[in-house]
Design a protein around this motif. Structure first.
Motif: not given
Length: 374
Positions: A288-289, A319-322, A337-340, A347-351
């Motif tokens: 995303r970034g 930790q690949t959201y970093l 601020t933004i997930w990568f 918990d399987l709720t969407p980002y």
């Protein structure tokens, strides 16, 4: 006459065998792709695994979690996942590893997901080891990922028979298995991590081994296609291609590539590969970034009839959201601020609900994607 008949049968058998070991023709590859749905999925590592070893070792293999997380992928319309294996798993316990991989394929099939299985990988830690893996390094992207083969296996010619046994053993065990989409022979073969212990002549070593790996896989006659994804360099001019890229494009039955750029760059990469007249699958995208998002790239991929497999499904130990810059500047005191990468929280709720709605709408598969915590 009997001897002549035996000779003719043997000659025909050898010719058939040789033909079966050749790269698919363009027609075979395109016929295969025409039988597939539009392929959409994620590179999948369970949220409780830091790497390939932890995903499949007996002590940490977690079928129940695989079931939950692949169920979430199915619910938003995904029909494939890209999954990394590791040669030491086979060397340690061929039968046990085969059983666990078979169990994973059964779970995937339950959710109408066909994995693309990666045999070797040149990224990150060059000295992998079996057994307990270290915990995630705080604030660092993919801090426990390991190469396959590691530097010792890549540099020691005496290790090559073990690699051959691994490739033939794994591909041979599932060569006729419809649950498998295909075999990704080597991920980013000439990628260099710069980490201690990585050989300086790594690209040359890989270039020598990569054609052998394709040949080993073909020798057991898989019904699934073989590929290795190009990821860097200029693909518009053969004169500009690296030796490894030349091998990848010459050996792959279907063409796969990686792109984490803006949609304009994604489209340009696809156009540079279209003259090969083979199916094109993007096996890594969505950062995303960096400008690569579901919103911009996924509709374009569908328009271009290109399969789209993003990096990351559920945020977890990788930790690949970093972002990648966390390798130099760990996000310890604050989160970006933004997930990568990644699609779901643990918990399987969407980002981001809009993203899963978009995937669901574009694929026309799955169930309504509003997910709640469990």
């Amino acid at each position: 006459m009997r001897n002549l008949a035996i000779f003719l049968c043997l000659t025909l058998s050898l010719a058939t065998s040789a033909l079966a070991q050749r790269r698919w023709t363009e027609q075979q590859a395109n016929d295969w792709y025409a039988r597939q749905p539009w392929l959409v999925g994620a590179n999948y590592v369970p949220s409780d695994a830091i790497n390939q070893l932890e995903m499949f070792q007996a002590a940490t293999f977690n079928p129940a979690l695989n079931d939950r997380e692949l169920g979430a992928a199915e619910s938003i319309g995904m029909n494939t996942v890209r999954v990394f294996l590791q040669d030491q798993l086979w060397e340690q316990d061929p039968k046990g590893f085969t059983r666990r991989l078979d169990a994973f394929l059964a779970i995937s099939a339950k959710h109408h997901i066909r994995p693309l299985l990666v045999l070797f990988d040149s990224c990150w830690e060059p000295n992998p080891h079996l057994g307990p893996q270290h915990p995630p390094i705080p604030g660092v992207h993919n801090s426990g990922w390991v190469q396959s083969p590691g530097a010792p296996g890549l540099t020691d010619p005496a290790y090559e028979p073990k690699l051959e046994a691994y490739v033939k053993g794994v591909v041979g065990a599932f060569a006729n298995d419809d649950r498998i989409l295909g075999w990704d022979i080597w991920n980013e073969p000439d990628n260099t991590s710069g980490r201690p212990g990585e050989p300086k002549n790594k690209a040359e070593l890989v270039a020598a081994l990569l054609p052998k790996t394709f040949a080993w896989a073909r020798s057991v006659h898989p019904t699934q296609p073989l590929t290795s994804g190009v990821w860097t360099g200029d693909w518009t001019d053969p004169a500009q291609e690296s030796p490894v890229t030349k091998i990848q494009l010459a050996e792959s039955d279907i063409i796969t590539f990686h792109n984490y750029g803006w949609p304009e760059d994604f489209e340009a990469r696809v156009k540079s590969l279209e003259p090969l007249h083979r199916p094109i699958l993007c096996t890594e995208y969505m950062a995303r970034g960096s400008g690569s998002t579901f919103d911009t790239v996924l509709p374009l991929a569908k328009q271009l009839n290109v399969a789209a497999i993003n990096w990351g499904l559920v945020a977890g130990k990788t930790q690949t959201y970093l972002p990648w810059d966390s390798w130099l500047h760990p996000y310890v005191l604050s989160q970006p601020t933004i997930w990568f990468h990644d699609v779901f929280h643990p918990d399987l709720t969407p980002y981001r609900q809009h993203e899963v709605d978009l995937i669901h709408a574009l694929t026309g598969r799955g169930t309504p994607p509003t997910l709640t915590a469990k």
